[in-house]
Every structure is written in structure tokens, then in C-alpha cells.
Design an enzyme around this catalytic site. Structure first.
Site, PDB file in Angstrom:
ATOM      1  N   LYS A  12      47.615  38.678  48.510  1.00 20.76           N
ATOM      2  CA  LYS A  12      46.410  37.849  48.452  1.00 20.76           C
ATOM      3  C   LYS A  12      45.731  37.767  49.809  1.00 20.76           C
ATOM      4  O   LYS A  12      44.550  37.522  49.903  1.00 20.76           O
ATOM      5  CB  LYS A  12      46.712  36.465  47.901  1.00 20.76           C
ATOM      6  CG  LYS A  12      47.726  35.689  48.670  1.00 20.76           C
ATOM      7  CD  LYS A  12      47.959  34.346  48.012  1.00 20.76           C
ATOM      8  CE  LYS A  12      49.270  33.773  48.484  1.00 20.76           C
ATOM      9  NZ  LYS A  12      49.646  32.549  47.861  1.00 20.76           N
ATOM     10  N   ARG A  13      46.492  38.021  50.854  1.00 21.25           N
ATOM     11  CA  ARG A  13      45.878  37.931  52.166  1.00 21.25           C
ATOM     12  C   ARG A  13      45.097  39.190  52.535  1.00 21.25           C
ATOM     13  O   ARG A  13      44.020  39.126  53.078  1.00 21.25           O
ATOM     14  CB  ARG A  13      46.940  37.661  53.222  1.00 21.25           C
ATOM     15  CG  ARG A  13      47.309  36.209  53.235  1.00 21.25           C
ATOM     16  CD  ARG A  13      48.421  35.892  54.197  1.00 21.25           C
ATOM     17  NE  ARG A  13      49.023  34.634  53.815  1.00 21.25           N
ATOM     18  CZ  ARG A  13      50.034  34.521  52.977  1.00 21.25           C
ATOM     19  NH1 ARG A  13      50.565  35.589  52.431  1.00 21.25           N
ATOM     20  NH2 ARG A  13      50.514  33.345  52.658  1.00 21.25           N
TER      21      ARG A  13
END
Ligand code: GLU
Length: 488
Positions: A253-254
Site C-alpha cells: 500500500k505504500r
């Protein structure tokens, strides 16, 4: 026993593909089994709390038609469904473990723990708490409490043997206890940790199956030992495999904006395509087919169908599915779906007239077999509303052909004399130009398309001319003639 599953997001950011895929599996399995699907908010990490996170999660679930039986907005007998509102319960259970000698206060300061970690790193030892406070006498505890009045509470993990369980996807899994840490169950701020609150709530909420991301599998021994300490029956654990990107890297997600779930809603993917896509990312019915309605997914979803190898996030597959679902829409439905995008782009007014609606309906019908996501609608249809302000460079060659001036002149004449602007009349006017000039129809159709749309591709030319209307068509042909003249 009734099946009960839960989706337990931590509201620490916008939902990502991995979160929602977990929710899809939890939901489908609950519905397949005639059980309950619960939404529980794991908001115990106050430092990472993000206000919009939960509303985005709820919006995403509702958008895909995944209703929850208990949780925020739905009520239920096992509430509150926000962990931050259940602190008394966690304290009660932590107290029980303290009294039974399965947990202890730990007074170690941040500095001591940092120092310990540094020493372990220097000695190339695995990091972990050295259990310094595990066996303090009551007197020692009193003394330490004077220095540190807000200790944490740690759970006493077993030091020997193994902790094993059967995961529904991976089968038998074992972890060596000596490698496990005496983890914190209640933090200095009085909030429980994820591990503790998660187990207490899964038990109190009667959760029978925990379907959650693979990253939690290494936490299962902690959870299992908590269940044992309380004498509770653990749920069935189901850890579907990771989702990898097309290069075989973990979807993070980063690092990857492509994982932001809400962006798929904004881009105009259809909820039924997204549900179909998410459900089949790591699960298969065993059949060779790609389209599954929500009802079919519910009917077919079993834990046995979850793959035990990583799933691939295949954007082309999602786009393909979306196109298929769009083509299943009626023209009227597609019109309604693209309308907000057309309005946001300023092509359709905020309060459209009946005429605007009728025109949009025809536009929608003409792009239906080409559009992939709803947000593409303005770019695909701009020429139905506005004269082209530029020409696709690779199509300009059609204006440079020797026959172009004659073609354009005769198009103006023949189309100009069409009285009743029907599809048939427009088509025969264009075809007559080719016949008169002894050209192939394509030699007229290509430059006409470029002149009217500015593009080399799109819906059928006659349909375009018919919809754009006589005045605009003639004006655009003249503009193309000027463009050609300016180039010389
Ligand atoms: N709050 C955890 C998360 O957001 C839930 C993990 C679990 O389902 O146990 O990933």
C-alpha cells in the site's frame, strides 16, 4: 453452529486492494454458509488513526453490495463494534490473566528496550523482550511502579515446545515457542494491542472463521496461546495468500498507488466487475469461466477454492471484465452511469434538459462497445459536443492526400443538400461522393472522420454524422479545409 465472519479493518488509512479482497472473502463465505458478516473497527492505535478511513471502508463495502449484519450503522447484539469503546472489557480480561499468572506488568522503559535491541543487534541475536519483568516479586513490582506508574501488561508465552494449528488454506502450521516474544496486551496508554483486542473480540462476538491476510499468519501462535489461556475454542483460521503485482512483487500500500481501492470507484469501474475481479483473485470455482454474478459467487464460494499460491493483481483482467459488464448494461443504464463524468467535464449541464438527456442516450449507445471505464466517457465523446480543437497527428495525412480538396468540397455539397438528416440519407450522401469521384468509400470516410471528430478512430462515421447534426458537420468540414490550406 452459525457461521460468523468479520472484517476488522484498522482505520489507519485509505482501504487498499488487499483489505477489500479479505472483506470479499469474509463476506462471500458468510453468505454462502447462511451466516453473519460483521464489521468491527480495530481503532486501538490512536497514533495512526485516520478520520476518513472508516467511511471509505464502509463506502467501498456498500458500493460492492456487501452489507454487514452487525457493526457501525447496523447495530447488533455484540457491540460496541469499535474497539476504542470496549476498553473495560479488555481490562477485565487482562486482569483475569494477571490473576491467573498468565500475564505480568512490565515496567521497562523505552530507553532500556532500545538499549536491549541495540545489544541484540550487535550480538546478531534475534530481537525480542528479555522477559526481565516476568518473574518480579510483589515487592519488586511495587518498587518499580514508583519509578514507572504506567507499566504495560505482557502475556506469558510458553517457552518450550511448539504451537500448531490447521489453517484452512495451508494445512498444518507450527511455530517454535522459544522464538516467540512475551508480547504486550495492554499498552501504557491503557489501550489493548491488536493481538489482545482481536482475540477477545473474536471470542465475544462468536466469530467462527477468521479470514485475513497472510501477513497475520505469524501472529496466530500468540492468538492461539491466548485462546488456550482463557480456555476458549479458537476459530478456524484462513490465511489466503498474498496478492502480487504483475512483476511478481508484493502489492504494497505504500509503494503502489494502484492499490488504493477508492481510485477504482472514481475511475468508473463497475461494482459488479470489481466484486467479480476481487473474488477471483486467489479463489476459483474450478470452472473455466470469468464472469460471476454476486449470487453465483455466493453460491459457489468455498474455502477449498482458495488458492495456496500467491494471487496476481492483473489490471488488464479487471479492465476486460469491466468492459464486459458495461456491455451488459442497457443504453439507458450506461447513460446514467456516465452522466456524472460528463457533467464534471462540462460536456453535459448540471440540470440537463430532456433534449440533453436524449442526446446523451444516443452518445452512450455509440460508445458502449469501446468504453472500458466510465471516466473515459468525456474523452471518448467530446467531439459529440465540441468541434475538434486539434487533430490527431497520425490522421492528418488524410488531409494531405491529393484528392482531399475535391472530397471535402463534394462532401459539403452533398451533405449540405440533405434535407432530412436521417442516418440513411447521410450515409448515401457520403457514399455518393466516393462514387462520383471514383474513390473507395474509405478514401472519403477517413478524411470525413478526421474532419468531424479530429480522430482516426471511434464509432461508425454515419452514426457520428447523424448525431452531431448537419450544421456542425458542415462547419467542421470547412474548418478542416482551412487547416489544410494553412499548412501549405
Ligand atoms: N485490524 C487488522 C487489519 O487491519 C485485522 C487483522 C485480522 O483480521 O485479524 O489488518
Amino acid at each position: 453452529m452459525k457461521t460468523r465472519t468479520r472484517f476488522a479493518p484498522s482505520p489507519t488509512g485509505s482501504p487498499h486492494i488487499g483489505n477489500i479482497r479479505t472483506a470479499v472473502f469474509d463476506y462471500l463465505f458468510a453468505r454462502h454458509s447462511g451466516g453473519d458478516f460483521i464489521l468491527r473497527v480495530e481503532d486501538t492505535d490512536r497514533t495512526r488513526y485516520v478520520e476518513s478511513s472508516l467511511s471509505d471502508m464502509m463506502k467501498g463495502l456498500r458500493w460492492m453490495g456487501m452489507d454487514w449484519d452487525e457493526g457501525p450503522g447496523a447495530g447488533g447484539d455484540c457491540g460496541p463494534y469499535f474497539q476504542s469503546e470496549r476498553l473495560d472489557l479488555y481490562h477485565k480480561y487482562a486482569k483475569q490473566l494477571l490473576e491467573e499468572g498468565r500475564a505480568y506488568y512490565c515496567f521497562c522503559t523505552k530507553e532500556r528496550l532500545e538499549d536491549l535491541r541495540a545489544k541484540q543487534a550487535a550480538a546478531k541475536l534475534p530481537p525480542g523482550y528479555d522477559r526481565a519483568c516476568r518473574d518480579l516479586t510483589p515487592e519488586e513490582q511495587e518498587e518499580k511502579r514508583r519509578e514507572n506508574p504506567s507499566p504495560v501488561i505482557r502475556f506469558k508465552m510458553k517457552r518450550e515446545g511448539e504451537t500448531s494449528f490447521t489453517d484452512a488454506v495451508r494445512g498444518e502450521v507450527s511455530f517454535r515457542n522459544e522464538l516467540e516474544d512475551d508480547f504486550i496486551i495492554i499498552k501504557a496508554d491503557g489501550f489493548p494491542t491488536y493481538h489482545f483486542a482481536n482475540v477477545v473480540d473474536d471470542h465475544l462476538m462468536g466469530i467462527t472463521h477468521v479470514i485475513r491476510g497472510e501477513e497475520w499468519i505469524s501472529s496466530a501462535p500468540k492468538h492461539l496461546q491466548l485462546y488456550e489461556a482463557f480456555g476458549w475454542t479458537p476459530p478456524v483460521w484462513v490465511h489466503p495468500p498474498l496478492i502480487l503485482d504483475e512483476r511478481g512483487k508484493k502489492l504494497s500500500k505504500r509503494s503502489d498507488t494502484a492499490t488504493a481501492f477508492m481510485s477504482y470507484i472514481e475511475e468508473g469501474y463497475l461494482p459488479e466487475a470489481m466484486l467479480n475481479f476481487m473474488a477471483t483473485m486467489g479463489w476459483s470455482s474450478g470452472e473455466d469461466r470469468k464472469l460471476f454474478s454476486k449470487e453465483e459467487l455466493i453460491e459457489k464460494f468455498t474455502l477449498e477454492g482458495i488458492a495456496n499460491h500467491p494471487a496476481i493483481f492483473d489490471l488488464m483482467k479487471l479492465r476486460d471484465l469491466n468492459g464486459e459488464y458495461i456491455r451488459m448494461k442497457t443504453d439507458e443504464e450506461l447513460k446514467e452511469l456516465i452522466k456524472p463524468y460528463m457533467q464534471a467535464a462540462g460536456l453535459v449541464p448540471g440540470g440537463p434538459s430532456e433534449e440533453d438527456e436524449e442526446y446523451l442516450l444516443q452518445v452512450a449507445a455509440l460508445i458502449k462497445d469501446r468504453i472500458v471505464t466510465l471516466s473515459e466517457a468525456p474523452a471518448l465523446t467530446g467531439f459529440f459536443y465540441r468541434d475538434p480543437d486539434e487533430y490527431e497527428p497520425k490522421g492528418v495525412k488524410h488531409f494531405q492526400k491529393e484528392e482531399f480538396p475535391a472530397v471535402a468540397e463534394l462532401l459539403l455539397e452533398r451533405l449540405g443538400s440533405v434535407e432530412d438528416w436521417t442516418l440513411e440519407n447521410v450515409e448515401s450522401a457520403v457514399r455518393s461522393v466516393a462514387e462520383t469521384l471514383e474513390l473507395k468509400p474509405a478514401q472519403v470516410i477517413h478524411p470525413a472522420r478526421m474532419a468531424v471528430t479530429g480522430r482516426t478512430w471511434g464509432p461508425g462515421l454515419f452514426e457520428i454524422l447523424h448525431l452531431v447534426g448537419k450544421t456542425a458537420v458542415l462547419r467542421r468540414i470547412k474548418a478542416a479545409m482551412c487547416f489544410k490550406a494553412e499548412q501549405i
